[in-house]
Scaffold this active site. Structure first.
Site, PDB file in Angstrom:
ATOM      1  N   LYS A  13      10.979   3.081  -2.773  1.00 40.55           N
ATOM      2  CA  LYS A  13      10.140   3.385  -1.607  1.00 40.55           C
ATOM      3  C   LYS A  13       8.991   2.382  -1.490  1.00 40.55           C
ATOM      4  CE  LYS A  13       9.118   7.551  -3.149  1.00 40.55           C
ATOM      5  NZ  LYS A  13       9.829   7.574  -4.440  1.00 40.55           N
ATOM      6  N   ARG A  88       6.367  15.676   0.498  1.00 45.84           N
ATOM      7  CA  ARG A  88       7.165  16.003  -0.687  1.00 45.84           C
ATOM      8  C   ARG A  88       7.498  17.477  -0.768  1.00 45.84           C
ATOM      9  NH1 ARG A  88       5.424  11.295  -4.046  1.00 45.84           N
ATOM     10  NH2 ARG A  88       6.521  11.490  -6.002  1.00 45.84           N
ATOM     11  N   ARG A 127       9.314  -1.188 -14.755  1.00 48.50           N
ATOM     12  CA  ARG A 127       8.441  -1.517 -13.624  1.00 48.50           C
ATOM     13  C   ARG A 127       7.051  -1.969 -14.070  1.00 48.50           C
ATOM     14  NH1 ARG A 127       7.485   2.845  -9.124  1.00 48.50           N
ATOM     15  NH2 ARG A 127       7.106   4.160 -10.934  1.00 48.50           N
ATOM     16  N   ARG A 161       2.303   2.105 -15.095  1.00 45.48           N
ATOM     17  CA  ARG A 161       1.778   3.435 -14.807  1.00 45.48           C
ATOM     18  C   ARG A 161       1.882   4.383 -15.994  1.00 45.48           C
ATOM     19  NH1 ARG A 161       4.456   4.803  -9.047  1.00 45.48           N
ATOM     20  NH2 ARG A 161       4.632   6.841 -10.052  1.00 45.48           N
ATOM     21  N   ARG A 172       9.926  14.198 -13.301  1.00 41.66           N
ATOM     22  CA  ARG A 172       9.695  13.871 -11.878  1.00 41.66           C
ATOM     23  C   ARG A 172      10.996  13.987 -11.077  1.00 41.66           C
ATOM     24  NH1 ARG A 172       7.037   8.349 -13.153  1.00 41.66           N
ATOM     25  NH2 ARG A 172       7.490   7.773 -10.999  1.00 41.66           N
TER      26      ARG A 172
HETATM   27  P1  AP5 Z   1       9.548   1.271  -6.569  1.00 44.08           P
HETATM   28  O1  AP5 Z   1       9.699   0.640  -5.232  1.00 44.08           O
HETATM   29  O2  AP5 Z   1       8.248   1.112  -7.260  1.00 44.08           O
HETATM   30  O3  AP5 Z   1      10.016   2.803  -6.503  1.00 44.08           O
HETATM   31  P2  AP5 Z   1       9.371   4.081  -5.795  1.00 44.08           P
HETATM   32  O4  AP5 Z   1      10.443   4.762  -5.023  1.00 44.08           O
HETATM   33  O5  AP5 Z   1       8.119   3.710  -5.084  1.00 44.08           O
HETATM   34  O6  AP5 Z   1       9.112   4.961  -7.100  1.00 44.08           O
HETATM   35  P3  AP5 Z   1       7.807   5.740  -7.598  1.00 44.08           P
HETATM   36  O7  AP5 Z   1       7.970   5.922  -9.082  1.00 44.08           O
HETATM   37  O8  AP5 Z   1       6.560   5.099  -7.109  1.00 44.08           O
HETATM   38  O9  AP5 Z   1       8.018   7.095  -6.895  1.00 44.08           O
HETATM   39  P4  AP5 Z   1       7.355   8.436  -7.175  1.00 44.08           P
HETATM   40  O10 AP5 Z   1       7.732   9.172  -5.966  1.00 44.08           O
HETATM   41  O11 AP5 Z   1       7.735   9.065  -8.466  1.00 44.08           O
HETATM   42  O12 AP5 Z   1       5.791   8.059  -7.408  1.00 44.08           O
HETATM   43  P5  AP5 Z   1       4.507   8.239  -6.497  1.00 44.08           P
HETATM   44  O13 AP5 Z   1       3.587   7.146  -6.813  1.00 44.08           O
HETATM   45  O14 AP5 Z   1       4.880   8.484  -5.097  1.00 44.08           O
HETATM   46  O15 AP5 Z   1      10.726   0.693  -7.511  1.00 44.08           O
HETATM   47  C1  AP5 Z   1      10.830   1.092  -8.867  1.00 44.08           C
HETATM   48  C2  AP5 Z   1      11.244  -0.123  -9.731  1.00 44.08           C
HETATM   49  O16 AP5 Z   1      12.575  -0.513  -9.392  1.00 44.08           O
HETATM   50  C3  AP5 Z   1      10.376  -1.374  -9.525  1.00 44.08           C
HETATM   51  O17 AP5 Z   1      10.236  -2.007 -10.754  1.00 44.08           O
HETATM   52  C4  AP5 Z   1      11.171  -2.241  -8.523  1.00 44.08           C
HETATM   53  O18 AP5 Z   1      10.938  -3.617  -8.726  1.00 44.08           O
HETATM   54  C5  AP5 Z   1      12.616  -1.855  -8.873  1.00 44.08           C
HETATM   55  N1  AP5 Z   1      13.488  -1.798  -7.691  1.00 44.08           N
HETATM   56  C6  AP5 Z   1      13.173  -1.359  -6.442  1.00 44.08           C
HETATM   57  N2  AP5 Z   1      14.261  -1.418  -5.632  1.00 44.08           N
HETATM   58  C7  AP5 Z   1      15.285  -1.891  -6.407  1.00 44.08           C
HETATM   59  C8  AP5 Z   1      16.673  -2.158  -6.134  1.00 44.08           C
HETATM   60  N3  AP5 Z   1      17.207  -1.950  -4.905  1.00 44.08           N
HETATM   61  N4  AP5 Z   1      17.431  -2.633  -7.162  1.00 44.08           N
HETATM   62  C9  AP5 Z   1      16.895  -2.848  -8.415  1.00 44.08           C
HETATM   63  N5  AP5 Z   1      15.581  -2.602  -8.721  1.00 44.08           N
HETATM   64  C10 AP5 Z   1      14.788  -2.124  -7.723  1.00 44.08           C
HETATM   65  O19 AP5 Z   1       3.912   9.602  -7.091  1.00 44.08           O
HETATM   66  C11 AP5 Z   1       3.387   9.695  -8.376  1.00 44.08           C
HETATM   67  C12 AP5 Z   1       2.837  11.090  -8.625  1.00 44.08           C
HETATM   68  O20 AP5 Z   1       1.739  11.331  -7.722  1.00 44.08           O
HETATM   69  C13 AP5 Z   1       3.790  12.249  -8.393  1.00 44.08           C
HETATM   70  O21 AP5 Z   1       4.583  12.508  -9.542  1.00 44.08           O
HETATM   71  C14 AP5 Z   1       2.825  13.384  -8.070  1.00 44.08           C
HETATM   72  O22 AP5 Z   1       2.237  13.902  -9.236  1.00 44.08           O
HETATM   73  C15 AP5 Z   1       1.746  12.693  -7.260  1.00 44.08           C
HETATM   74  N6  AP5 Z   1       2.023  12.674  -5.814  1.00 44.08           N
HETATM   75  C16 AP5 Z   1       2.222  11.579  -5.030  1.00 44.08           C
HETATM   76  N7  AP5 Z   1       2.456  11.929  -3.754  1.00 44.08           N
HETATM   77  C17 AP5 Z   1       2.416  13.283  -3.719  1.00 44.08           C
HETATM   78  C18 AP5 Z   1       2.632  14.236  -2.681  1.00 44.08           C
HETATM   79  N8  AP5 Z   1       2.924  13.871  -1.422  1.00 44.08           N
HETATM   80  N9  AP5 Z   1       2.524  15.557  -3.013  1.00 44.08           N
HETATM   81  C19 AP5 Z   1       2.221  15.956  -4.266  1.00 44.08           C
HETATM   82  N10 AP5 Z   1       2.023  15.109  -5.300  1.00 44.08           N
HETATM   83  C20 AP5 Z   1       2.127  13.775  -5.032  1.00 44.08           C
HETATM   84 MG    MG Z   2       6.078   4.125  -5.404  1.00 45.80          MG
END
Ligand code: AP5
Ligand code: MG
Length: 219
Positions: A13, A88, A127, A161, A172
């Site tokens: 994402k 979410r 990552r 992270r 997660r």
């Molecule tokens: P990346 O693009 O970083 O993946 P992502 O989908 O952004 O994954 P996240 O881990 O950020 O998602 P998340 O939803 O768990 O975390 P968030 O920060 O939102 O890619 C991942 C890796 O793969 C990278 O190294 C990249 O280079 C590689 N890659 C990408 N695409 C690729 C491909 N096609 N092929 C190969 N490699 C690839 O949330 C964190 C925490 O915050 C949550 O757990 C929760 O506690 C809280 N939180 C955030 N938002 C909310 C909400 N709306 N409600 C409640 N709690 C929330």
């Molecule tokens: Mg992300």
């Protein structure tokens, strides 16, 4: 244009949201990044969120809807937003519909990025992110072009992270499947959902998303 990138942790994402910012002039709105910024700044929201995020649980809907609502009042979102990691829960999805309607706007597309759980664990374990601009890299799949230098902004400091360890990633993923996956049918019913293969290479995923957005733009 306003769109949601919906998908489990590691689906790509953040990676695709950054590309969409460059290609379409949209603003990435990542609630995860906003919460991490609040933690770094030591705000009250950040202090409360940290323990929840470290466990891989969801921060409360009220807090999240509050920070998104504030963000949507800033002028730089006028050309549209890529929602990354929000909504979410069904309650967040309903709140988003209301927030957009209240601002004379609407949601144009929801793109579900489907990916395989085991591959996601591997992606997240490798990552690292630029400390300055937030661009995500991967030790194996997406290294920086020049070792130790961000391709995007030239920054030389990178972060990993606190929640990117195998145990928390598995938690997660469970939280995603239980609390966020129901949004797939919510947006399918609303006629907004498109699915892309998140397991493809980064460039191929970008091309699939572009196809969906071209379809939306043509109406
Ligand atoms: P990346 O693009 O970083 O993946 P992502 O989908 O952004 O994954 P996240 O881990 O950020 O998602 P998340 O939803 O768990 O975390 P968030 O920060 O939102 O890619 C991942 C890796 O793969 C990278 O190294 C990249 O280079 C590689 N890659 C990408 N695409 C690729 C491909 N096609 N092929 C190969 N490699 C690839 O949330 C964190 C925490 O915050 C949550 O757990 C929760 O506690 C809280 N939180 C955030 N938002 C909310 C909400 N709306 N409600 C409640 N709690 C929330
Ligand atoms: Mg992300």
């Amino acid at each position: 244009m306003n769109l949601i990138l919906l998908g489990p942790p590691g689906a790509g994402k953040g990676t695709q949201a950054k590309i969409l910012e460059e290609q379409y002039g949209l603003k990435q709105l990542s609630t995860g990044d906003m919460l991490r910024a609040a933690i770094a700044a030591g705000t009250e929201t950040g202090l409360k969120a940290k323990a929840i995020m470290d466990k891989g649980d969801l921060v409360s809907d009220d807090v999240i809807v509050g920070i998104v609502s504030e963000r949507l009042d800033k002028p730089d979102v006028a050309k549209g937003v890529v929602f990354d990691g929000f909504p979410r829960t069904p309650a967040q999805a309903e709140a988003l519909d209301k927030m957009l309607a209240g601002r004379g706007s609407k949601l144009d597309a929801v793109i579900e990025m489907r990916a395989d759980d085991e591959a996601l664990v591997g992606r997240i374990a490798g990552r690292f992110t630029c400390k300055t601009c937030g661009k995500s890299y991967h030790d194996k799949f997406q290294p920086t072009k020049k070792p130790g230098v961000c391709d995007n902004c030239g920054g030389t400091e990178f972060v990993r992270r606190a929640d990117d360890n195998e145990k928390t990633v598995r938690d997660r993923l469970q939280v995603y499947n239980r609390q966020t996956a129901p949004l797939v049918s919510y947006y399918a019913k609303a006629g907004k959902l498109s699915v892309v293969d998140g397991m493809a290479e980064i460039g191929a995923v970008t091309a699939s998303i572009a196809k969906v957005l071209n379809g939306v733009a043509k109406g």
